[in-house]
Scaffold this motif. Structure first.
Motif, PDB file in Angstrom:
ATOM      1  N   LYS A   1       0.823  -1.220   0.000  1.00  0.00           N
ATOM      2  CA  LYS A   1       0.000   0.000   0.000  1.00  0.00           C
ATOM      3  C   LYS A   1       0.851   1.261   0.000  1.00  0.00           C
ATOM      4  O   LYS A   1       0.685   2.138  -0.859  1.00  0.00           O
ATOM      5  CB  LYS A   1      -0.936   0.017   1.219  1.00  0.00           C
ATOM      6  CG  LYS A   1      -1.880  -1.154   1.339  1.00  0.00           C
ATOM      7  CD  LYS A   1      -2.891  -0.949   2.447  1.00  0.00           C
ATOM      8  CE  LYS A   1      -2.266  -0.700   3.811  1.00  0.00           C
ATOM      9  NZ  LYS A   1      -1.439  -1.837   4.290  1.00  0.00           N
ATOM     10  N   THR A   2       1.761   1.365   0.956  1.00  0.00           N
ATOM     11  CA  THR A   2       2.569   2.580   1.083  1.00  0.00           C
ATOM     12  C   THR A   2       3.511   2.744  -0.102  1.00  0.00           C
ATOM     13  O   THR A   2       3.738   3.867  -0.576  1.00  0.00           O
ATOM     14  CB  THR A   2       3.355   2.569   2.413  1.00  0.00           C
ATOM     15  OG1 THR A   2       2.418   2.574   3.506  1.00  0.00           O
ATOM     16  CG2 THR A   2       4.247   3.796   2.526  1.00  0.00           C
TER      17      THR A   2
ATOM     18  N   ILE B   1       1.407   4.213  -2.843  1.00  0.00           N
ATOM     19  CA  ILE B   1       1.048   5.603  -2.560  1.00  0.00           C
ATOM     20  C   ILE B   1       2.246   6.526  -2.747  1.00  0.00           C
ATOM     21  O   ILE B   1       2.128   7.616  -3.338  1.00  0.00           O
ATOM     22  CB  ILE B   1       0.464   5.721  -1.132  1.00  0.00           C
ATOM     23  CG1 ILE B   1      -0.947   5.131  -1.097  1.00  0.00           C
ATOM     24  CG2 ILE B   1       0.448   7.175  -0.661  1.00  0.00           C
ATOM     25  CD1 ILE B   1      -1.561   5.068   0.280  1.00  0.00           C
ATOM     26  N   LYS B   2       3.421   6.103  -2.290  1.00  0.00           N
ATOM     27  CA  LYS B   2       4.612   6.945  -2.442  1.00  0.00           C
ATOM     28  C   LYS B   2       4.997   7.120  -3.911  1.00  0.00           C
ATOM     29  O   LYS B   2       5.531   8.165  -4.298  1.00  0.00           O
ATOM     30  CB  LYS B   2       5.780   6.367  -1.642  1.00  0.00           C
ATOM     31  CG  LYS B   2       5.649   6.585  -0.140  1.00  0.00           C
ATOM     32  CD  LYS B   2       6.881   6.105   0.615  1.00  0.00           C
ATOM     33  CE  LYS B   2       6.785   6.440   2.091  1.00  0.00           C
ATOM     34  NZ  LYS B   2       7.988   5.981   2.850  1.00  0.00           N
TER      35      LYS B   2
ATOM     36  N   TYR C   1      -0.887  15.109  -0.006  1.00  0.00           N
ATOM     37  CA  TYR C   1      -0.516  13.801   0.538  1.00  0.00           C
ATOM     38  C   TYR C   1      -0.311  13.897   2.034  1.00  0.00           C
ATOM     39  O   TYR C   1       0.403  14.776   2.528  1.00  0.00           O
ATOM     40  CB  TYR C   1       0.764  13.321  -0.156  1.00  0.00           C
ATOM     41  CG  TYR C   1       1.464  12.151   0.496  1.00  0.00           C
ATOM     42  CD1 TYR C   1       0.791  10.964   0.771  1.00  0.00           C
ATOM     43  CD2 TYR C   1       2.827  12.233   0.816  1.00  0.00           C
ATOM     44  CE1 TYR C   1       1.446   9.882   1.358  1.00  0.00           C
ATOM     45  CE2 TYR C   1       3.488  11.157   1.390  1.00  0.00           C
ATOM     46  CZ  TYR C   1       2.796   9.988   1.659  1.00  0.00           C
ATOM     47  OH  TYR C   1       3.449   8.929   2.237  1.00  0.00           O
TER      48      TYR C   1
ATOM     49  N   PRO D   1       1.069  11.379   4.901  1.00  0.00           N
ATOM     50  CA  PRO D   1       1.646  10.060   5.203  1.00  0.00           C
ATOM     51  C   PRO D   1       1.101   9.502   6.501  1.00  0.00           C
ATOM     52  O   PRO D   1       0.419  10.203   7.268  1.00  0.00           O
ATOM     53  CB  PRO D   1       3.140  10.355   5.300  1.00  0.00           C
ATOM     54  CG  PRO D   1       3.213  11.786   5.710  1.00  0.00           C
ATOM     55  CD  PRO D   1       2.043  12.463   5.061  1.00  0.00           C
ATOM     56  N   ASP D   2       1.391   8.245   6.761  1.00  0.00           N
ATOM     57  CA  ASP D   2       0.876   7.608   7.975  1.00  0.00           C
ATOM     58  C   ASP D   2       1.527   8.155   9.234  1.00  0.00           C
ATOM     59  O   ASP D   2       0.949   8.080  10.312  1.00  0.00           O
ATOM     60  CB  ASP D   2       1.034   6.091   7.902  1.00  0.00           C
ATOM     61  CG  ASP D   2       2.476   5.660   7.685  1.00  0.00           C
ATOM     62  OD1 ASP D   2       3.299   6.507   7.302  1.00  0.00           O
ATOM     63  OD2 ASP D   2       2.781   4.465   7.879  1.00  0.00           O
TER      64      ASP D   2
ATOM     65  N   ASP E   1      -2.467   8.063   3.740  1.00  0.00           N
ATOM     66  CA  ASP E   1      -1.981   6.755   4.170  1.00  0.00           C
ATOM     67  C   ASP E   1      -2.354   6.578   5.645  1.00  0.00           C
ATOM     68  O   ASP E   1      -1.783   7.230   6.512  1.00  0.00           O
ATOM     69  CB  ASP E   1      -0.464   6.675   3.974  1.00  0.00           C
ATOM     70  CG  ASP E   1       0.066   5.246   4.004  1.00  0.00           C
ATOM     71  OD1 ASP E   1      -0.735   4.321   4.240  1.00  0.00           O
ATOM     72  OD2 ASP E   1       1.277   5.061   3.781  1.00  0.00           O
ATOM     73  N   GLU E   2      -3.321   5.740   5.914  1.00  0.00           N
ATOM     74  CA  GLU E   2      -3.818   5.503   7.277  1.00  0.00           C
ATOM     75  C   GLU E   2      -4.158   6.831   7.985  1.00  0.00           C
ATOM     76  O   GLU E   2      -3.601   7.150   9.042  1.00  0.00           O
ATOM     77  CB  GLU E   2      -2.783   4.724   8.092  1.00  0.00           C
ATOM     78  CG  GLU E   2      -2.478   3.341   7.563  1.00  0.00           C
ATOM     79  CD  GLU E   2      -3.647   2.370   7.715  1.00  0.00           C
ATOM     80  OE1 GLU E   2      -4.588   2.664   8.463  1.00  0.00           O
ATOM     81  OE2 GLU E   2      -3.610   1.307   7.065  1.00  0.00           O
TER      82      GLU E   2
ATOM     83  N   SER F   1      -5.427   4.651   2.118  1.00  0.00           N
ATOM     84  CA  SER F   1      -5.260   3.320   2.691  1.00  0.00           C
ATOM     85  C   SER F   1      -5.793   3.321   4.113  1.00  0.00           C
ATOM     86  O   SER F   1      -5.777   4.343   4.799  1.00  0.00           O
ATOM     87  CB  SER F   1      -3.784   2.912   2.693  1.00  0.00           C
ATOM     88  OG  SER F   1      -3.067   3.651   3.670  1.00  0.00           O
TER      89      SER F   1
END
Length: 237
Positions: free
Chosen positions: A41-42, A45-46, A79, A81-82, A158-159, A189
């Protein structure tokens, strides 16, 4: 809005971490990207946001290649990030103005948006404090506001609900819906399958770097729950 075509990413040893991924996110979609830890997933996304280069395939944002036109693509997206890494030596308002400067958001517009989202996430009174004094949840809220400050057409998360209290999580869900109602799109995600099932109109499930289910939520799950489908698809992991 977002088109991922035959995307493959390899790390050391030439073994694909993600292989032949195809995903289409259209205007108005809230698209959930689901998979176990290490599924890809990550990495995906990245690559979508231009952080990672990739080996095969193409990623298009509003018809533009993230490889060939990265700046133009990044003007349209945001974006989160988690685990956002913020500048602890800045105050919250300095950080938001820094982001607004990058995207050339006019002073009047940024002030309205900072007030709007600061109040919604109940962080306005803390924007004058150093980020180093913020809790994890407050940092997550600040990262979300910074992502929204230029009114992105495509929001990639992301999360995003990790670290948010229930009220802030609800606020974010409502904002996500508003963005899509206004013609934008969301690609995110999550491990919270109940949220994905209720919030998303489309989902993709990734297992060991390959997509094993992809489509409208009601078509993917049928008469089952998303959790039941997910557990069935990854039972051999």
């Amino acid at each position: 809005m977002l088109s991922i075509k035959n995307f493959t990413k390899c790390y050391k040893g030439d073994k694909p971490a993600v292989e032949n991924v195809n995903i289409e996110v259209k205007e108005g979609d809230i698209f959930g990207f689901i998979g176990h830890n290490g599924a890809g997933k990550t990495t995906t996304i990245k690559a979508v946001v231009g952080i990672l280069n990739f080996d095969c395939g193409e990623i298009l944002i509003d018809g533009m290649s993230i490889k060939d036109e990265p700046i133009e693509c990044k003007k349209l997206i945001a974006y989160i990030p988690d685990n956002p890494e913020l500048y602890d030596s800045l105050t919250g308002i300095q950080y938001l103005n820094f982001y607004a400067d990058i995207y050339k958001v006019p002073k009047e517009d940024r002030e309205k948006l900072i007030t709007l989202y600061g109040d919604k996430f109940e962080i306005t009174k803390s924007l004058g404090d150093l980020i180093s004094s913020y809790s994890h949840g407050m940092k997550q809220k600040l990262a979300i506001i910074s992502a929204l400050i230029h009114n992105p057409k495509l929001l990639i998360l992301d999360e995003p609900f990790v670290g948010l209290d229930p009220k802030a999580a609800h606020t974010l869900k409502e904002i996500m819906k508003e963005i899509c109602e206004g013609g934008g799109a969301i690609f995110f995600s999550t491990h919270v399958l109940e949220v994905a099932e209720k919030l998303c109109n489309k989902v993709a499930i990734i297992k060991s770097g390959k997509i094993v289910a992809n489509g409208k939520v009601n078509e993917v799950i049928g008469d089952n729950s998303l959790e039941e489908i997910f557990m069935e698809l990854i039972k051999d992991e």
